[in-house]
Design an enzyme around this catalytic site. Structure first.
Site, mmCIF file in Angstrom:
data_model
loop_
_atom_site.group_PDB
_atom_site.id
_atom_site.type_symbol
_atom_site.label_atom_id
_atom_site.label_comp_id
_atom_site.label_asym_id
_atom_site.label_seq_id
_atom_site.Cartn_x
_atom_site.Cartn_y
_atom_site.Cartn_z
ATOM 1 C CD GLU A 189 -2.880 2.384 7.883
ATOM 2 O OE1 GLU A 189 -3.348 3.598 7.989
ATOM 3 O OE2 GLU A 189 -1.608 1.969 7.380
ATOM 4 C CG ASN B 216 4.448 4.103 3.566
ATOM 5 O OD1 ASN B 216 3.623 3.241 2.898
ATOM 6 N ND2 ASN B 216 4.164 4.389 4.672
ATOM 7 C CB CYS C 34 -0.428 6.849 7.334
ATOM 8 S SG CYS C 34 -0.116 5.377 7.733
#
Length: 477
Positions: free
Chosen positions: A250, A155, A284
């Site tokens: 993460e 992403n 996210c």
């Protein structure tokens, strides 16, 4: 732009001959735009072996050398900014206005890493606080962990590589990079740039591959730290299978933003529209759950709907587009199914939600039940849920009722309300008068619960990617 090629780089060589080939597909047009050549198990074994051999060489470089090379890489990236922006848009489907921003952030991340390479400082600790150490002195030094395995997502395919490679090299580690298969051409181009900047040939091994490649790298004892950005399920698997080594994870989120009754409605709606749908919601910390006070609900919905419907959905390579497409058709179909599930469970679709190929028009859902996937899971797509509340503590409780805890936001003009929310929200970060989707690259970034372990940002990642070595002088100086 010529046909894309994604290649592994191992032991100073680019590998393509006699390797399994996969098509690189533009997610917006569906056209084949290049080829990716997958590393074999034997290639991965060689990458591990070379990285193990190279770690002392990289640790032996001076801080000045490492800082200079990282600065050179940032300079080259600035010179090639438009090339990388278009490459990301082509391979990922992210609009050009956002890929240009990503490259700018990547430049900053590499420059920050260069600065931090010069700040690997320790401390002296006197021994005379103990009756047994009246003449003793201890000193601590930062030393690299050895081999950092960096596993990156699709992403933000350039900046999240920089957030791993930059700090890892600044700290003096050898690196094995395994990028997301969907954006492996971006990784290939960036490794070529690092070599042009003067990175030692054996400082970085690039492995192109999927889950099997990742598993082989994760479980091997020659990797000393794993830095992974991706989904919670993947992070949990890595944590369980890595063995006795450091992990920096993460992971995902389902970002909550609270809009209190005294908030600036126009500002809140504008920022929720922008940060809920940038990169088609594939972030996210993307705004997913918006808890809105009932007193302002009609006004907020009207403003949000107006601003969302003004967003331009179109060709990622057009500077006019606000929203391109998702990473592939399968991802778009999943999000479409989640929207339909929420409607069947009683949610009202106020806008959008129409799929064409890998593109979905930005969707606003009103009041889906908390059992709906769009509320309790990470959508990772262009969907926001508007959820009414009456009391602030009710909104905080609902925001906290999640397996995730990455970032949250709150809009209010009352300091006591802001501070109360900042204290009570169970997340790694809270943004006041902003949404969950706000990050600067030098800040500590990470979450709690299923949102991860540790913090990123060059200074904070380096803390994870080094060890403290103590030197003791029993008889003092």
């Amino acid at each position: 732009m010529s046909e894309l090629k994604a290649l592994s780089y191992i032991n100073g060589e680019w590998l393509d001959a006699n390797h399994v080939k996969e098509d690189i597909i533009n997610p917006y047009s569906g056209e084949i735009i290049g080829a990716s050549y997958l590393a074999s198990s034997e290639d991965i074994e060689q990458a591990l072996s070379i990285a193990q051999q190279a770690k002392k060489q990289i640790a032996g470089m001076s801080a000045l050398e490492r800082s200079t090379l990282l600065t050179k890489a940032a300079t080259l990236l600035e010179e090639q900014k438009e090339h990388f922006a278009k490459l990301i848009s082509l391979e990922l489907g992210k609009p050009l206005k956002y890929t240009r921003d990503e490259v700018s952030r990547s430049i900053e991340t590499m420059a920050l890493s260069a600065q931090e390479a010069n700040r690997l400082i320790g401390e002296t600790i006197p021994g005379n606080v103990s009756s047994r150490g009246q003449e003793a002195m201890a000193m601590t030094f930062k030393v690299p962990v050895g081999v950092v395995l960096a596993i990156t997502p699709f992403n933000a395919p350039l900046n999240l590589i920089c957030h791993k490679v930059g700090p890892a090299f600044a700290a003096g580690n050898a690196i094995i990079l395994k990028p997301a298969p969907q954006t492996s051409a971006v990784a290939t181009a960036f490794v070529k740039l690092l070599l042009e900047a003067g990175f030692p040939e054996k400082a970085l091994q690039l492995v192109i591959g999927g889950v099997d490649a990742g598993r082989q790298l994760v479980t091997d004892e020659r990797t000393n730290l794993i830095s992974f950005t991706g989904g919670a399920a993947g992070g949990e698997h890595i944590s369980n299978s890595a063995g006795l080594k450091k992990v920096l994870l993460e992971l995902g989120g389902n970002g909550a933003t609270i809009v209190h009754h005294d908030a600036d409605i126009e500002k809140a709606a504008s920022l929720c529209a922008k940060t809920g749908f940038s990169n088609s919601g594939q972030s996210c910390i993307s705004v997913q759950r918006i808890y809105v006070h009932k007193h302002i609900l009609p006004s907020f919905i009207e403003s949000l709907k107006q601003k969302v419907e003004q967003l331009v959905v179109g060709d990622p390579l057009s500077s006019e587009s606000d929203i391109g497409c998702m990473v592939d058709v399968q991802a778009a179909k999943r999000v479409e199914a989640w929207i339909q599930e929420a409607e069947k469970m009683g949610a009202q679709l106020l806008s959008g939600g129409l799929r064409k190929g890998a593109s979905i028009t930005p969707a606003i859902l009103l009041n889906p039940p908390k059992q709906a996937k769009v509320v309790c899971e990470e959508v990772f797509g262009p969907v926001v849920c508007v959820l009414p509340y009456e009391e602030l503590n009710e909104a905080i409780k609902e925001a906290n009722d999640s397996r995730y805890g990455l970032q949250a936001g709150i809009f209010t003009n009352q300091m006591d309300v802001a501070l109360h929310a900042a204290k009570e929200l169970e997340t790694g970060g809270v943004v006041i008068n902003g949404t969950s989707n706000f990050r600067l690259d030098h800040w500590p970034y990470g979450g709690i619960k299923r949102s991860g372990i540790g913090r990123e940002g060059p200074r904070f990642a380096i803390e994870e990617m080094t060890e403290s070595k103590m030197v003791v002088l029993p008889n003092g100086l």
